[in-house]
Scaffold this motif. Structure first.
Motif, PDB file in Angstrom:
ATOM      1  N   LEU A 153       0.875  -1.263   0.379  1.00  0.00           N
ATOM      2  CA  LEU A 153       0.182   0.340  -0.031  1.00  0.00           C
ATOM      3  C   LEU A 153       0.503   1.166  -0.068  1.00  0.00           C
ATOM      4  CD1 LEU A 153      -3.073   0.976   0.425  1.00  0.00           C
ATOM      5  CD2 LEU A 153      -2.812   0.901   2.776  1.00  0.00           C
ATOM      6  N   SER A 154       1.909   1.375   0.585  1.00  0.00           N
ATOM      7  CA  SER A 154       3.029   2.433   0.839  1.00  0.00           C
ATOM      8  C   SER A 154       3.511   2.535  -0.762  1.00  0.00           C
ATOM      9  CB  SER A 154       3.941   2.232   1.289  1.00  0.00           C
ATOM     10  OG  SER A 154       4.584   1.385   1.420  1.00  0.00           O
ATOM     11  N   LYS A 155       2.997   1.745  -1.592  1.00  0.00           N
ATOM     12  CA  LYS A 155       3.933   2.136  -2.553  1.00  0.00           C
ATOM     13  C   LYS A 155       3.595   2.583  -3.603  1.00  0.00           C
ATOM     14  CE  LYS A 155       7.825   0.432  -1.211  1.00  0.00           C
ATOM     15  NZ  LYS A 155       9.382   1.802  -1.384  1.00  0.00           N
ATOM     16  N   THR A 156       2.295   1.729  -3.210  1.00  0.00           N
ATOM     17  CA  THR A 156       0.784   2.549  -4.324  1.00  0.00           C
ATOM     18  C   THR A 156       0.736   3.763  -4.476  1.00  0.00           C
ATOM     19  OG1 THR A 156      -0.931   2.665  -2.530  1.00  0.00           O
ATOM     20  CG2 THR A 156       0.005   0.632  -4.278  1.00  0.00           C
ATOM     21  N   TRP A 157      -0.049   4.390  -5.406  1.00  0.00           N
ATOM     22  CA  TRP A 157      -0.708   5.849  -5.050  1.00  0.00           C
ATOM     23  C   TRP A 157      -1.341   5.811  -4.007  1.00  0.00           C
ATOM     24  CZ3 TRP A 157       1.385   8.831  -7.897  1.00  0.00           C
ATOM     25  CH2 TRP A 157       1.459   9.225  -9.716  1.00  0.00           C
ATOM     26  N   ALA A 158      -2.216   5.116  -4.077  1.00  0.00           N
ATOM     27  CA  ALA A 158      -3.604   5.794  -2.465  1.00  0.00           C
ATOM     28  C   ALA A 158      -2.224   6.147  -1.553  1.00  0.00           C
ATOM     29  CB  ALA A 158      -3.808   3.783  -2.311  1.00  0.00           C
ATOM     30  N   LEU A 160       1.046   7.190  -1.527  1.00  0.00           N
ATOM     31  CA  LEU A 160       1.125   8.655  -1.525  1.00  0.00           C
ATOM     32  C   LEU A 160      -0.041   9.511  -1.276  1.00  0.00           C
ATOM     33  CD1 LEU A 160       3.372  10.665  -2.476  1.00  0.00           C
ATOM     34  CD2 LEU A 160       2.593  10.456  -4.629  1.00  0.00           C
ATOM     35  N   ALA A 161      -1.502   8.698  -1.389  1.00  0.00           N
ATOM     36  CA  ALA A 161      -1.811  10.310  -1.459  1.00  0.00           C
ATOM     37  C   ALA A 161      -2.437  10.194  -0.001  1.00  0.00           C
ATOM     38  CB  ALA A 161      -3.665   9.364  -2.352  1.00  0.00           C
ATOM     39  N   ASN A 163      -0.362   9.795   2.342  1.00  0.00           N
ATOM     40  CA  ASN A 163       0.395  10.882   3.319  1.00  0.00           C
ATOM     41  C   ASN A 163      -0.200  12.262   3.134  1.00  0.00           C
ATOM     42  OD1 ASN A 163       3.196   9.520   4.082  1.00  0.00           O
ATOM     43  ND2 ASN A 163       3.205   8.412   2.082  1.00  0.00           N
ATOM     44  N   THR A 164      -0.597  12.871   2.480  1.00  0.00           N
ATOM     45  CA  THR A 164      -0.814  13.844   1.527  1.00  0.00           C
ATOM     46  C   THR A 164      -1.673  13.890   2.044  1.00  0.00           C
ATOM     47  OG1 THR A 164      -2.183  13.561  -0.199  1.00  0.00           O
ATOM     48  CG2 THR A 164       0.265  13.232  -0.623  1.00  0.00           C
TER      49      THR A 164
ATOM     50  N   PHE B  89       4.660  19.443   1.103  1.00  0.00           N
ATOM     51  CA  PHE B  89       4.308  17.804   2.116  1.00  0.00           C
ATOM     52  C   PHE B  89       5.936  17.962   2.826  1.00  0.00           C
ATOM     53  CE2 PHE B  89       1.089  16.567  -1.118  1.00  0.00           C
ATOM     54  CZ  PHE B  89      -0.163  17.049  -0.428  1.00  0.00           C
ATOM     55  N   TYR B 107      -5.614   8.719  -8.993  1.00  0.00           N
ATOM     56  CA  TYR B 107      -7.003   9.345  -7.542  1.00  0.00           C
ATOM     57  C   TYR B 107      -8.282   8.894  -7.640  1.00  0.00           C
ATOM     58  CZ  TYR B 107      -2.414  11.272  -6.437  1.00  0.00           C
ATOM     59  OH  TYR B 107      -1.174  11.675  -5.802  1.00  0.00           O
ATOM     60  N   ALA B 112      -5.632   3.474  -7.645  1.00  0.00           N
ATOM     61  CA  ALA B 112      -5.199   3.920  -7.010  1.00  0.00           C
ATOM     62  C   ALA B 112      -4.127   3.173  -5.887  1.00  0.00           C
ATOM     63  CB  ALA B 112      -5.904   5.363  -6.304  1.00  0.00           C
ATOM     64  N   GLN B 115      -1.638  -0.034  -8.264  1.00  0.00           N
ATOM     65  CA  GLN B 115      -0.726   0.796  -9.325  1.00  0.00           C
ATOM     66  C   GLN B 115       0.286   1.712  -8.592  1.00  0.00           C
ATOM     67  OE1 GLN B 115      -2.698   1.926 -12.603  1.00  0.00           O
ATOM     68  NE2 GLN B 115      -0.615   3.732 -12.681  1.00  0.00           N
ATOM     69  N   ARG B 116       1.742   1.829  -8.493  1.00  0.00           N
ATOM     70  CA  ARG B 116       2.470   2.157  -7.713  1.00  0.00           C
ATOM     71  C   ARG B 116       3.242   3.265  -8.207  1.00  0.00           C
ATOM     72  NH1 ARG B 116       7.243  -3.340  -5.892  1.00  0.00           N
ATOM     73  NH2 ARG B 116       8.220  -1.513  -4.968  1.00  0.00           N
ATOM     74  N   TYR B 117       3.447   3.609  -7.820  1.00  0.00           N
ATOM     75  CA  TYR B 117       3.726   5.318  -8.127  1.00  0.00           C
ATOM     76  C   TYR B 117       5.285   5.596  -8.812  1.00  0.00           C
ATOM     77  CZ  TYR B 117       5.534   6.795  -2.936  1.00  0.00           C
ATOM     78  OH  TYR B 117       6.435   6.834  -2.533  1.00  0.00           O
TER      79      TYR B 117
END
Lengths: 304, 253
Positions: A153-158, A160-161, A163-164, B89, B107, B112, B115-117
């Motif tokens: 999860l920490s590697k996904t866009w979610a 990162l989101a 975190n924001t 941030f 998002y 989201a 998929q890895r960012y």
């Protein structure tokens, strides 16, 4: 070596490692402080108990239902987080914990104060897992699964989101993150994983009672996350192992368990707010200095 | 056509009339928004970007109504903003700050969660934006460790990462040295040359006068002038609004 006592402790530690890691998704990733995590633990345990005892399903169906239903309930109970922030959210999650325990206690379907007993042990192809090393392996397999989800999860866009959202909700919205959506994701995932831990607990003990999932247990789980190092993966694992196994070594301190948790929390907040193994903690920095070479090569690997 | 149209927008906070019947349009330009403290400039930005609902009035962009949408939806329509009180941030690296904006299209979808960012494609995009904003040397540094001038640049970089058509800059030159402000003006002009429309709130008069093609002056929640910098400089009401401000400042001190 794997006598019953050691296995019992290892099972408990494995379950609480799962609980601490699951709460870390909510608190460490999304920044939503919850003092009601034991409610999700309990909802998972009761779901599994109801599925197996009331409806005669297998442990595996109970486990799956515990994860799914607790996840859904988590998403619903996460709704207050959309309206209230910080200290008010802490109060709201506390309230949720009390309500959930009261429902277990006063609704006959859940067995009231007598709880639900005679839960079956899991079995697979005719092999029973009750009380043995196999059950311990299963619990730790689940802890590994929770760790894997947390890491991925920490590697996904979610990730990162989240975190924001934790750092600044307005700035998160300004980059296109729907703050409500991702808070609900965090509540649902965190709750679902705690629900699974509840199922493992219920079938290990063989019974469920309301008070196991009381507010003090929420404090204990949050303590593990914070004392270990909130937001990291190693922190909650370490915190859960430390706080769950220490009372076994310090038998005399058993009765003062929550006094010690409370005192530790205050000390941590004062001197090591990032936790014992947080990124800038004494222990972690010291460890990095001692193992500098391997750490440096790992970083190089990561960069490449 | 991507025209921003603000029509008869008013905003009231309790007894305070922050904006009164504000109307303006912009398309294809660098528009300056100036005015004394408390004139309602940031309030107008907050309303356009969805952080505040207007008490009355409408806002449309590209023909679509903005005033009932949430901030994260407005970014998707191509309007990005920076904050006067910067909001980097802080514990994330400069690179991750920019990546957070690149994720904008992902998002809303379930992708989201899976998929890895960090992929070669997203990193390439992020590094291009860092190069454009001259932040490439800081990519791995935590955003909180940057000097204030670079944090303001990072605000712009993060907004650019969402690929806006219209960029709202809230006092981007505040606290910058003259040299840094000149660099910033160059950056803003180059963004405009790439086809990004810009509205900039600015306190620094010479910065705004040099940069903007047109300037809207707000005072006490109302538009008192809307013209080219040359005309604005001569405008009686504008001079009075600013002089009044200075007299008030002197009286306070």
């Amino acid at each position: 070596m794997f006598n019953g006592y050691v296995i019992t402790i290892a099972v408990f530690v494995g379950i609480w490692v799962s609980l601490a890691l699951s709460l870390n998704i909510l608190v460490g990733y999304a920044g939503q402080i919850s003092l009601g995590h034991a409610a999700f633990f309990g909802i998972g345990a009761y779901t599994s108990a109801v599925m197996t005892v009331r409806y005669g399903q297998s442990f595996w169906a109970g486990l799956l239902a515990a994860i799914l239903i607790t996840g859904i309930v988590g998403a619903i109970l996460g709704l207050p987080s959309l309206r209230v922030r910080h200290d008010f959210l802490v109060l709201a999650t506390m309230g949720v914990n009390f309500v959930v325990v009261a429902v277990f206690k006063y609704v006959d379907f859940f067995g009231g104060a007598m709880g639900i007993v005679n839960l079956p042990a899991p079995s697979l192809f005719g092999v029973s897992f009750r009380g043995g090393a196999l059950y311990m392996a299963l619990v730790w397999l689940y802890a590994g699964f929770v760790l894997l989800i947390s890491w991925y999860l920490s590697k996904t866009w979610a990730g990162l989101a989240l975190n924001t959202v934790r750092i600044d909700e307005d700035a998160a919205a300004a980059v296109g993150v729907s703050v409500p959506r991702f808070k609900i994701y965090a509540f649902a995932i965190s709750a679902a994983l705690a629900g699974g831990a509840g199922s493992f607990y219920a079938h290990f003990i063989g019974s469920v009672f309301p008070d196991t999932f009381a507010f003090v247990e929420s404090i204990a789980i949050l303590s593990m996350v914070i004392i270990g190092g909130v937001g990291t993966l190693r922190g909650p694992i370490f915190g859960a192992i430390l706080l769950k196994s220490a009372p076994e070594f310090l038998r005399f301190a058993q009765d003062y368990r929550f006094t010690i948790y409370g005192a530790l929390l205050v000390l941590m907040m004062l001197f090591q707010p990032s936790g014992l193994l947080g990124d800038d903690s004494w222990l972690w920095t010291l460890g990095k200095r001692i193992f500098r070479r391997p750490a440096a090569s790992m970083q190089a690997e990561e960069a490449s | 056509m991507t025209e921003l149209r603000v029509e008869h927008v008013s905003k009231r906070f309790g007894g305070l009339q922050a904006l009164q019947d504000v109307s303006l349009q912009t398309e294809g330009e660098i528009l300056g928004l100036i005015g004394p403290n408390g004139a309602g400039k940031t309030t107008l930005f907050n309303i356009i970007s969805g952080f505040l609902p207007p008490t009355s009035g409408t806002i449309t962009y590209d023909g679509r109504a903005l005033h009932k949408q949430h901030p994260h939806q407005i970014v998707r329509l191509g309007i990005a903003r920076t904050f006067q009180i910067i909001k980097p941030f802080g514990d994330l690296s400069v690179l991750e700050n920019v990546l957070s904006g690149i994720g904008m299209p992902v998002y809303p979808s379930a992708r989201a969660l899976f998929q890895r960012y960090r992929t070669s494609a997203t990193l390439k995009q992020a590094h291009a934006i860092l190069a454009q904003t001259d932040l490439q040397d800081w990519a791995q540094a935590p955003a909180a460790n940057l000097p204030i001038g670079l944090q303001r640049r990072l605000e712009i970089a993060r907004a650019l990462a969402t690929r806006p058509h219209l960029l709202l800059l809230d006092e981007p030159a505040a606290g910058l040295t003259t040299h840094e402000a000149e660099d910033l003006a160059l950056l803003i002009r180059s963004l405009h040359a790439q086809g990004i429309d810009i509205i900039v709130i600015e306190h620094n008069m010479s910065f705004a006068m040099n940069l903007c093609e047109r300037i809207v002056v707000l005072a006490q929640g109302q538009i008192i002038a809307n013209d080219t910098p040359a005309v604005i400089q001569q405008d009686e009401r504008v001079i009075n609004a600013y002089l009044g401000q200075e007299e008030a400042d002197v009286a306070h001190s």
